[in-house]
Scaffold this motif. Structure first.
Motif, short mmCIF file in Angstrom:
data_model
loop_
_atom_site.label_atom_id
_atom_site.label_comp_id
_atom_site.label_asym_id
_atom_site.label_seq_id
_atom_site.Cartn_x
_atom_site.Cartn_y
_atom_site.Cartn_z
N VAL A 396 0.82 -1.21 0.00
CA VAL A 396 0.00 0.00 0.00
C VAL A 396 0.86 1.26 0.00
N PHE A 397 2.03 1.19 0.61
CA PHE A 397 2.84 2.39 0.82
C PHE A 397 3.62 2.75 -0.44
N ARG A 398 2.91 3.20 -1.45
CA ARG A 398 3.54 3.43 -2.75
C ARG A 398 4.46 4.64 -2.76
N PHE A 399 4.38 5.49 -1.72
CA PHE A 399 5.28 6.63 -1.63
C PHE A 399 6.48 6.36 -0.74
N LEU A 400 6.61 5.12 -0.28
CA LEU A 400 7.66 4.78 0.66
C LEU A 400 9.04 4.89 0.00
N LEU A 401 9.95 5.56 0.71
CA LEU A 401 11.32 5.71 0.23
C LEU A 401 12.30 4.84 1.02
N LYS A 402 11.95 4.54 2.27
CA LYS A 402 12.87 3.80 3.13
C LYS A 402 12.07 2.89 4.05
N MET A 403 12.47 1.63 4.10
CA MET A 403 11.89 0.67 5.03
C MET A 403 13.03 0.03 5.81
N SER A 404 13.07 0.36 7.10
CA SER A 404 14.16 -0.11 7.96
C SER A 404 13.56 -0.97 9.07
N LEU A 405 13.68 -2.28 8.91
CA LEU A 405 13.15 -3.24 9.89
C LEU A 405 14.23 -4.20 10.37
N TYR A 406 15.48 -3.83 10.25
CA TYR A 406 16.55 -4.75 10.59
C TYR A 406 16.64 -4.97 12.10
N SER A 407 17.28 -6.09 12.46
CA SER A 407 17.51 -6.47 13.87
C SER A 407 16.20 -6.62 14.63
N ASN A 408 15.29 -7.42 14.08
CA ASN A 408 14.04 -7.77 14.74
C ASN A 408 13.86 -9.28 14.68
N LYS A 409 12.61 -9.74 14.81
CA LYS A 409 12.31 -11.17 14.76
C LYS A 409 11.27 -11.47 13.68
N VAL A 410 11.30 -10.70 12.62
CA VAL A 410 10.36 -10.91 11.53
C VAL A 410 10.68 -12.26 10.88
N SER A 411 9.66 -13.09 10.75
CA SER A 411 9.92 -14.48 10.37
C SER A 411 9.15 -14.95 9.14
N SER A 412 8.52 -14.07 8.42
CA SER A 412 7.72 -14.49 7.27
C SER A 412 8.56 -14.47 5.99
#
Length: 754
Positions: A396-412
């Motif tokens: 949905v976030f078509r205007f997104l320039l940066k996605m920073s999700l590092y150092s987590n427990k995302v498992s998908s």
């Protein structure tokens, strides 16, 4: 009246009630009075008339004088009652009376005695139908306990009254529901029933509405800014939901409008993730992040967006952020200020950055109306204990320039909808637990500059569509489970500067097409299963500074590196490389690290190596190099590590080695070096490792080294006839092996390192 304390009766409010201070012997049941309230209340009016009639009968029986005296005893003002309630018909003294036409009792000797007067008085009261008058009760000192008259009035002196009698009589217990205990039990039971009805939604005292439009659940209470939102009952309840009639018409309409906008029209979410009709008896609430987010935006969101008025893209943005929150266990985040609380714009939530963008407000066949709205351009939730997965709503976030999700427990897995983020420049999802194959849709992210997915569990092969990312400058996918070969399409990435595919299970050969990615300056392919030779096409990488090919199964010569004029760090150890090092290697003026240990290379080490003076580390150990130690190394005053052990070097150790002030490791063991050990080695004050064993050296190791922090010092000093003398060696060797010693330099002992 209720007893104020156990064994004590309180004062009555009625004018006909009394106050008793006697012990429980006078009132053993502790009830309200002798007979209860009903006796006093129901017979008050008849008591006065009955008392007068009783006096008149008494006058006829014993004369007017006695009747007059009895009449003046105050009965007009204090009607009394007499106890004749025993089931066997006896009075309180145990005497049997004839109620009609019978004698008052046997053996009556004196008709004028007080006892005969009492019996006749009682009989007269019964015949007239008046309430029997109760005589005063006396305490031990003979004073009336109740029924006292005020001063100045004629009082009955009690001469005709009987002596005090014991009034411990038994009466039937009142019904349980009339007792204090019964009333308390009934109240508690009624309260419990009311609470149960409220809990299951049948009774809702807080709702002012009535009829079919009664809402079935309480409104979510406002939460403090940093608290977690509390999902309502219909989010977490896995059991069948209540009928839709429990919702108001307005709530059903809101839900269905949001459902239509997000699922039917925009296809933001899949219909499989949520119910179409809320709280239908034919369906159960789906325990999905999408269902929770839809319930939240339709029922709980304090901002109360309207699906028929607000831009759909704005609604989808707020909804998709809620999906992200629920999908990654937002309640366990370390920082979540603002998320799903209050009426503030979602751009104020922690970790989000927004910019104004033009979005569609409404559209039809004739025209499209746009509006300026704050849209999310950055999601910065790194190192925030996200635990769960990314969902399709990320697109949905078509205007997104940066996605920073590092150092987590995302498992998908990485959703294929990630390809919708055409403006995304930085995708940092490294150091998580994501797995599965990389979606081919990543090839549609044309604006991507950096893609860090390392330290995850991605498997399968790298999609060939990666080569379509012409603006990508860094692709870091090391420490995954990637297989297959390196895509040749990477050669089309003209702006690629960093390619990190190390620590995977990739096979095949290094594609020569990499030579077309001329912007590369850091190429790391180590710790894989690569085979074949180093392609000569890599010589086209004029800007290449770092080349790591170690821990593979590569074969052939390394002549290609001689043309990489910008090369600074070349490591190809633990392979099966063969051939020699050319004299042209001296032309690599920037070369500071050359590590070719554990290969099958041979020949002399050229003197040109190191002439540039830039070498800091040279590791050619565990090969078959021969000849002398190259004289060019004398120029490498910044050399820190020199490892030439396990070769077939000959000649002596040059004295100029004592001038390499920065040298920390000098490993010359297991060669064919000969001659005396230079005294100048004692000037290497930074040295911490020196190995000289298994050579043909002789002489004494400088005692100056004993004053330095040398942690490893070994030589052929074992045995009485050892060719080398060493006072502070940590190991002495001979043809049979080495003996570990406790000898450590004085400095090391002082520092507690020995």
């Amino acid at each position: 009246m209720r007893r104020s304390t156990h064994g004590e009766v309180g004062k009555r409010d009625s004018a006909y009630e009394y106050t008793s201070t006697d012990s429980n012997e006078d009132n053993p049941k502790g009830d309200e009075g002798q007979y209860g309230d009903n006796v006093f209340d129901s017979e008050v009016e008849g008591g006065m008339a009955g008392a007068v009639a009783s006096v008149e009968v008494a006058q006829e029986a014993w004369g007017n004088e006695e009747g007059e005296e009895l009449h003046h005893s105050g009965m007009d003002e204090h009607p009394a009652q007499y106890d004749l309630h025993e089931e066997d018909g006896s009075n309180y003294r145990g005497e049997v009376m004839e109620h009609e036409g019978g004698d008052g009792g046997d053996d009556v000797e004196d008709p004028n005695s007080p006892d005969d007067f009492r019996r006749e008085y009682e009989r007269a009261s019964m015949l007239t139908g008046a309430a029997p008058m109760q005589y005063g009760q006396y305490e031990e000192d003979g004073v009336r306990a109740y029924g006292e008259e005020e001063e100045g009035e004629d009082q009955y002196d009690g001469s005709l009254l009987p002596p005090p009698v014991d009034r411990h009589e038994e009466y039937d217990d009142p019904p349980f529901y009339k007792t204090m205990t019964g009333r308390i039990v009934i109240c508690v039971a009624l309260i419990g029933i009311a609470l149960c009805l409220m809990a299951i939604g049948i009774v809702q005292p807080w709702n002012k509405n009535s009829g079919a439009d009664v809402q079935s659940g309480p409104t979510r209470a406002p939460s403090p800014p940093t608290s977690r939102p509390t999902p309502s009952w219909y989010i977490n309840n896995p059991s069948p939901t209540r009928p839709s009639s429990s919702l108001t018409n307005e709530q059903r309409r809101r839900y269905q409008e949001f459902y239509s906008a997000l699922v039917t029209a925009e296809q933001v979410s899949s219909p499989a993730d949520m119910v179409r009709t809320p709280f239908s008896t034919a369906s159960t609430t789906r325990d999905t992040p999408q269902q929770k987010a839809l319930n939240w935006i339709a029922f709980e969101d304090d901002l109360q967006l309207k699906a028929d008025e607000d831009p759909v893209e704005r609604i989808a943005q707020r909804y998709s952020l809620a999906v992200l929150y629920y999908a990654t266990n937002g309640e366990s985040w370390l920082r979540d200020t603002g998320w799903l609380t209050g009426r503030e714009h979602e751009c104020t939530w922690y970790g989000l950055e927004c910019e104004n963008r033009q979005i569609v407000e409404s559209a039809n066949n004739q025209a499209t109306v746009t509006v300026t709205e704050a849209m999310v351009t950055e999601i910065n939730l790194e190192d925030n204990n996200l635990d769960g997965g990314l969902t399709r709503e990320i697109g949905v976030f078509r205007f997104l320039l940066k996605m920073s999700l590092y150092s987590n427990k995302v498992s998908s897995r990485l959703p294929s909808q990630i390809g919708e983020l055409a403006d995304l420049e930085y995708l940092w999802i490294d150091n998580n637990r994501m797995g599965g194959p990389l979606p081919s849709e990543i090839g549609r992210m044309n604006s991507l500059i950096q893609m860090d997915i390392y330290s995850n569990r991605f498997s399968s092969s790298i999609p060939t569509t990666l080569g379509q990312l012409r603006n990508l400058e860094r692709f870091s996918a090391y420490s995954n489970l990637l297989q297959g070969s390196i895509p040749t399409q990477i050669g089309n990435m003209n702006n690629l500067r960093e390619l990190f595919l190390d620590s995977n299970s990739m096979g095949g050969s290094i594609p020569s097409e990499l030579g077309r990615a001329t912007a590369l300056y850091d190429l790391r392919l180590f710790d894989n299963n690569l085979i074949g030779s180093i392609p000569s096409a890599l010589s086209n990488l004029e800007d290449l500074e770092i080349l790591y090919l170690d821990s593979n199964e590569l074969t052939g010569p390394i002549t290609v590196i001689e043309e990489l004029q910008s090369l600074v760090d070349f490591q190809a150890f633990r392979n099966r490389l063969t051939g020699t090092i050319s004299n042209d290697i001296g032309d690599l003026e920037e070369l500071s690290v050359l590590d070719l240990n554990t290969n099958r290379m041979r020949g002399n080490i050229p003197d040109s190596l190191g002439e540039s003076g830039s070498l800091e580390k040279l590791d050619l150990s565990k090969n078959e190099f021969g000849g002398n130690i190259p004289e060019g190394l004398e120029e490498c005053t910044g050399l820190k590590k020199l490892r030439l052990n396990n070769n077939v070097l000959v000649g002596s150790i040059p004295e100029w080695m004592g001038d390499l002030d920065e040298l920390r490791e000098l490993l010359l063991a297991t060669n064919r070096l000969s001659g005396p050990i230079p005294e100048e080695l004692g000037e290497l004050s930074q040295l911490n490792q020196l190995t000289l064993e298994f050579n043909e050296l002789r002489g004494e190791v400088s005692t100056d080294l004993c004053d330095y922090n040398v942690m490893r010092l070994s030589a052929d000093c074992e045995g009485a006839n050892a060719p080398v003398e060493c006072q502070c060696c940590t190991a002495c060797c001979d043809a049979n092996g080495c003996v570990q010693l406790s000898g450590v330099s004085a400095t090391a002992r002082t520092a507690g390192l020995g």
